[in-house]
Design a protein around this motif. Structure first.
Motif, mmCIF file in Angstrom:
data_model
loop_
_atom_site.group_PDB
_atom_site.id
_atom_site.type_symbol
_atom_site.label_atom_id
_atom_site.label_comp_id
_atom_site.label_asym_id
_atom_site.label_seq_id
_atom_site.Cartn_x
_atom_site.Cartn_y
_atom_site.Cartn_z
ATOM 1 N N ALA A 1 3.606 0.673 -13.910
ATOM 2 C CA ALA A 1 3.019 -0.434 -14.667
ATOM 3 C C ALA A 1 1.655 -0.080 -15.250
ATOM 4 N N GLY A 2 1.061 1.026 -14.789
ATOM 5 C CA GLY A 2 -0.171 1.499 -15.390
ATOM 6 C C GLY A 2 -1.456 0.959 -14.797
ATOM 7 N N PHE A 3 -1.449 0.597 -13.510
ATOM 8 C CA PHE A 3 -2.709 0.195 -12.879
ATOM 9 C C PHE A 3 -2.872 0.900 -11.540
ATOM 10 N N ASP A 4 -4.136 0.972 -11.086
ATOM 11 C CA ASP A 4 -4.443 1.617 -9.814
ATOM 12 C C ASP A 4 -4.174 0.646 -8.680
ATOM 13 N N LEU A 5 -3.588 1.168 -7.603
ATOM 14 C CA LEU A 5 -3.276 0.340 -6.448
ATOM 15 C C LEU A 5 -3.806 1.001 -5.195
ATOM 16 N N GLU A 6 -4.448 0.232 -4.348
ATOM 17 C CA GLU A 6 -4.878 0.707 -3.034
ATOM 18 C C GLU A 6 -4.254 -0.178 -1.966
ATOM 19 N N VAL A 7 -4.080 0.411 -0.802
ATOM 20 C CA VAL A 7 -3.484 -0.299 0.329
ATOM 21 C C VAL A 7 -4.522 -0.361 1.433
ATOM 22 N N GLY A 8 -4.729 -1.544 1.979
ATOM 23 C CA GLY A 8 -5.718 -1.721 3.036
ATOM 24 C C GLY A 8 -5.187 -2.552 4.177
ATOM 25 N N VAL A 9 -6.038 -2.743 5.177
ATOM 26 C CA VAL A 9 -5.646 -3.546 6.339
ATOM 27 C C VAL A 9 -5.517 -5.007 5.923
ATOM 28 N N ASP B 1 -3.571 12.999 2.637
ATOM 29 C CA ASP B 1 -4.350 13.298 1.436
ATOM 30 C C ASP B 1 -3.507 13.078 0.185
ATOM 31 N N LEU B 2 -2.229 13.437 0.276
ATOM 32 C CA LEU B 2 -1.333 13.256 -0.864
ATOM 33 C C LEU B 2 -0.789 11.830 -0.945
ATOM 34 N N HIS B 3 -0.758 11.124 0.180
ATOM 35 C CA HIS B 3 -0.202 9.764 0.240
ATOM 36 C C HIS B 3 -1.201 8.862 0.976
ATOM 37 N N PRO B 4 -2.378 8.632 0.382
ATOM 38 C CA PRO B 4 -3.416 7.879 1.096
ATOM 39 C C PRO B 4 -3.019 6.454 1.432
ATOM 40 N N HIS B 5 -2.016 5.918 0.723
ATOM 41 C CA HIS B 5 -1.603 4.543 1.010
ATOM 42 C C HIS B 5 -1.007 4.390 2.404
ATOM 43 N N HIS B 6 -0.624 5.495 3.034
ATOM 44 C CA HIS B 6 -0.069 5.399 4.388
ATOM 45 C C HIS B 6 -1.142 5.420 5.479
ATOM 46 N N ARG B 7 -2.377 5.719 5.118
ATOM 47 C CA ARG B 7 -3.443 5.708 6.135
ATOM 48 C C ARG B 7 -3.673 4.306 6.693
ATOM 49 N N ALA B 8 -3.506 3.302 5.843
ATOM 50 C CA ALA B 8 -3.869 1.942 6.237
ATOM 51 C C ALA B 8 -3.040 1.452 7.421
ATOM 52 N N THR B 9 -1.796 1.916 7.534
ATOM 53 C CA THR B 9 -0.932 1.409 8.610
ATOM 54 C C THR B 9 -1.488 1.802 9.972
ATOM 55 N N ALA B 10 -1.859 3.061 10.124
ATOM 56 C CA ALA B 10 -2.421 3.504 11.404
ATOM 57 C C ALA B 10 -3.745 2.794 11.678
ATOM 58 N N GLU B 11 -4.554 2.614 10.620
ATOM 59 C CA GLU B 11 -5.821 1.901 10.813
ATOM 60 C C GLU B 11 -5.555 0.471 11.277
ATOM 61 N N GLN B 12 -4.563 -0.174 10.664
ATOM 62 C CA GLN B 12 -4.228 -1.545 11.059
ATOM 63 C C GLN B 12 -3.810 -1.602 12.526
ATOM 64 N N LEU B 13 -2.973 -0.667 12.939
ATOM 65 C CA LEU B 13 -2.457 -0.687 14.305
ATOM 66 C C LEU B 13 -3.542 -0.367 15.333
ATOM 67 N N GLU B 14 -4.613 0.290 14.897
ATOM 68 C CA GLU B 14 -5.721 0.588 15.813
ATOM 69 C C GLU B 14 -6.677 -0.590 15.953
ATOM 70 N N LEU B 15 -6.578 -1.574 15.059
ATOM 71 C CA LEU B 15 -7.455 -2.734 15.126
ATOM 72 C C LEU B 15 -6.931 -3.670 16.206
#
Length: 447
Positions: A280-288, A361-375
């Motif tokens: 769709a042509g926009f930047d997307l980030e994934v967070g907790v 590093d190649l798939h930074p959107h997957h970092r958020a899941t581990a961060e969420q589970l550590e909260l």
């Protein structure tokens, strides 16, 4: 033992959940073949069942004395596993922690129970034991159109309800911006997650984790605070209500079409959302998932399914089943499963391996899941309730939230939902304890 197998081959029957994704279990079958090569005396027979039908299939097999050694149950159906009975009326399943009995390896496979993220381990702790080992795991996350957020002057993803409201207000001030700030499905799992984040319990007996839950609480201050925040976002024009319950597809489309800038959804959506945003042509980030900023995050809702171990197995079958469970959660096997299915990495070992490989590093959107589970700050029982009839209870909560979004007063509406939910729980418990009939809601399992 399988009558058609050589005497020296120990057969492990594993009945696993099928979810609506193509060839979902094929990576697990590949892991089974690897396990068999490493353990020539064992064979893993995997049979896939719809996650909705598996508890009933296991119950029918157990009544004939033919239960599998391993069976998966969806996270919201854990009470069905606790209530499953062997042919002699005893509990069908045994705690995995008890069966491991303090061993550090089984058949040469390293026991990984202590390597799970604490929030994951606590979520699957029932009656004081790590009862069941995760196979597929998800949680809730925030998906954000950062192209729009930057235009609105928002440089960091919101992490609290209050920051989310402020971000929505900033988006609303944009000329030619999205029509609404945020969307997420009207689904009871978001209510569960909000309660877990605030450390509030949905049921007695430690949220059903220290004995059978018999009393529900849909009138807590924590639930009311979340409902009020959700309602206020909608009332102020920030929340897009599609008018459809459980509208995962509709809210997905709303973010992709840039009708909203933010969306709450499952971690399983990450790959699909990132791909759709790029197209769709926009930047997307994934967070907790944003929480109530007035308090630390106590815990998380967790979805997916887990591996339950049948009690009373021959020692060789029991140890083979336990070893296979450990193998599936070993770093290399779990990394392969994460990459294939999107299942959240749930152990420190798999997270370290994925970091070392450069995967994040190649798939930074997957970092958020581990961060969420550590909260998680506890108490352990805050990590979601264990209840019978859970899907029907969730529907009662969803219907109440739908009405609140349509203008109904929230306290009175959730009081009525609480009465309905209590009746559903009472009916299930009567069935499970042999004093009431089997109703359609008792065995209903839904994502």
């Amino acid at each position: 033992m399988n009558p058609g197998a050589p005497d020296e081959v120990v057969v492990i029957e594993a009945w696993l959940s099928e979810f609506p994704f193509p060839d979902f279990l094929e990576p697990i079958r590949e892991r089974a073949r690897e396990f068999e090569k490493a353990h020539p005396g064992y064979r893993i027979d995997i049979r896939g069942y719809s996650y909705e039908k598996l508890p009933e299939a296991v119950a029918e097999a157990a009544a004939r004395g033919a239960a599998p050694a391993i069976a998966t149950y969806y996270a919201g159906a854990s009470q069905l596993a606790r209530d499953a009975r062997a042919q002699d009326g005893s509990p069908l399943f045994v705690s995995v922690e008890k069966a491991v009995a303090g061993r550090t390896e089984i058949l040469g496979e390293r026991v990984v129970l202590d390597d799970f993220l604490p929030g994951v381990r606590e979520y699957y702790t029932v009656d004081g034991d790590f009862a069941t080992v995760p196979l597929t795991l998800s949680t809730m996350l925030l998906y954000a159109n950062t192209t729009v957020l930057r235009q609105a002057g928002i440089d960091a993803l919101p992490r609290t309800w209050q920051e989310t409201t402020a971000a929505c207000e900033a988006v609303a001030r944009l000329e030619n911006g999205p029509g609404h700030g945020i969307a997420w499905p009207v689904d009871g799992k978001f209510i569960q997650h909000a309660l877990a984040q605030q450390g509030a319990l949905l049921a007695d007996a430690g949220n059903g984790r220290y004995g059978r839950a018999t009393e529900l609480d849909l009138g807590s201050a924590a639930l009311a605070d979340y409902v009020d925040w959700w309602r206020d976002l909608h009332r102020d024009g920030h929340y897009l209500h599609t008018g459809v319950a459980e509208d995962w597809a509709g809210t997905f489309k709303a973010l992709v079409d840039q009708e909203v800038a933010l969306r709450f959804s499952s971690s399983f959506d990450a790959n699909y959302m990132v791909r759709a945003a790029a197209e769709a042509g926009f930047d997307l980030e994934v967070g907790v998932l944003p929480r109530n900023g007035a308090m630390p995050c106590a815990g998380n809702w967790i979805g997916g399914d887990s591996l339950w171990l049948t009690d009373g197995l021959d020692d060789a079958v029991r140890d083979g089943a336990l070893a296979f469970m450990q193998y599936l959660n070993s770093p290399r096997a779990a990394a392969a499963w994460h990459k294939a299915s999107g299942s959240a990495p749930a152990t420190y070992g798999v997270i370290a391996l994925l970091e070392e490989e450069g995967w994040f590093d190649l798939h930074p959107h997957h970092r958020a899941t581990a961060e969420q589970l550590e909260l998680r700050s506890g108490p352990p029982e805050a990590h979601g309730a264990v209840l019978g009839g859970f899907h029907a209870i969730q529907i009662a909560m969803m219907e109440a939230m739908q009405d609140v979004l349509d203008g109904v007063e929230p306290r009175e509406r959730f009081a009525r939902a609480g009465e309905r939910a209590q009746t559903l729980l009472d009916d299930y418990n009567a069935y499970a304890q042999g004093t009431g009939p089997l109703t359609p809601d008792c065995l209903t399992v839904r994502i």
